[in-house]
Design an enzyme around this catalytic site. Structure first.
Site, PDB file in Angstrom:
ATOM      1  N   CYS A  28       0.814  -1.221   0.000  1.00  0.00           N
ATOM      2  CA  CYS A  28       0.000   0.000   0.000  1.00  0.00           C
ATOM      3  C   CYS A  28       0.846   1.269   0.000  1.00  0.00           C
ATOM      4  CB  CYS A  28      -1.006  -0.007   1.150  1.00  0.00           C
ATOM      5  SG  CYS A  28      -0.278  -0.012   2.802  1.00  0.00           S
ATOM      6  N   HIS A  81      -2.479   0.701   6.880  1.00  0.00           N
ATOM      7  CA  HIS A  81      -2.859   0.741   5.469  1.00  0.00           C
ATOM      8  C   HIS A  81      -3.073   2.190   5.048  1.00  0.00           C
ATOM      9  CE1 HIS A  81      -4.200  -1.061   1.751  1.00  0.00           C
ATOM     10  NE2 HIS A  81      -5.316  -0.354   1.774  1.00  0.00           N
ATOM     11  N   HIS A  93      -5.838   2.164  -3.838  1.00  0.00           N
ATOM     12  CA  HIS A  93      -4.862   1.576  -2.920  1.00  0.00           C
ATOM     13  C   HIS A  93      -4.414   0.220  -3.444  1.00  0.00           C
ATOM     14  CE1 HIS A  93      -7.856  -1.231  -0.859  1.00  0.00           C
ATOM     15  NE2 HIS A  93      -8.610  -0.503  -1.659  1.00  0.00           N
TER      16      HIS A  93
END
Length: 145
Positions: A28, A81, A93
């Site tokens: 990510c 994240h 993402h």
């Protein structure tokens, strides 16, 4: 400046790779760093936790395209994240299960895990047209990172 949307769409589907920072595979934060460097010529820190500590904190209701959005996907209070908000309640993402993709912030999985947002860039990103979601698949129970 390149159009963020035409740039980001070409990466949809590239697989997730832990520690990945290239088109061979992204995690990510590697994807966010890659896009910011490529499109905005801006260097970001390596990890989602470090990224959350820079820029200006932004309330969820005040998000603008280009803002970084953070999530606690591994339980606890730790950010794990990151994605890039693109408008219309949508962010892009790198997902463990789907690679580079887009999702809605209000989707149950992400809504419950939302941990905050920061604005790194000031007014250089125009409002993006809304991107149709790649898939209408229910991904609420899929792991994000």
């Amino acid at each position: 400046m390149r159009s963020f949307f035409s740039d980001v769409r070409q990466f949809f589907g590239i697989r997730y790779r832990f520690g990945g920072q290239s088109t061979e595979g992204f995690d990510c934060s590697g994807f966010v760093r890659f896009m910011y460097d490529r499109v905005f010529n801006t260097k970001l820190p390596r990890t989602s936790i470090e990224m959350a500590s820079i820029g200006q904190k932004v309330e969820r209701s005040e998000l603008k395209p280009g803002d970084l959005v953070f999530f606690q996907t591994r339980g606890g209070n730790r950010i794990s994240h990151v994605g890039i908000f693109v408008g219309n309640d949508t962010f892009v993402h790198s997902s463990v299960s789907r690679g580079i993709t887009e999702d809605k912030l209000q989707q149950n999985y992400y809504d419950k895990r939302f941990a905050g947002a920061v604005r790194v860039l000031d007014n250089i990103i125009p409002d993006f047209p809304s991107l149709p979601l790649q898939s209408s698949r229910n991904t609420e129970n899929k792991e994000a990172s």
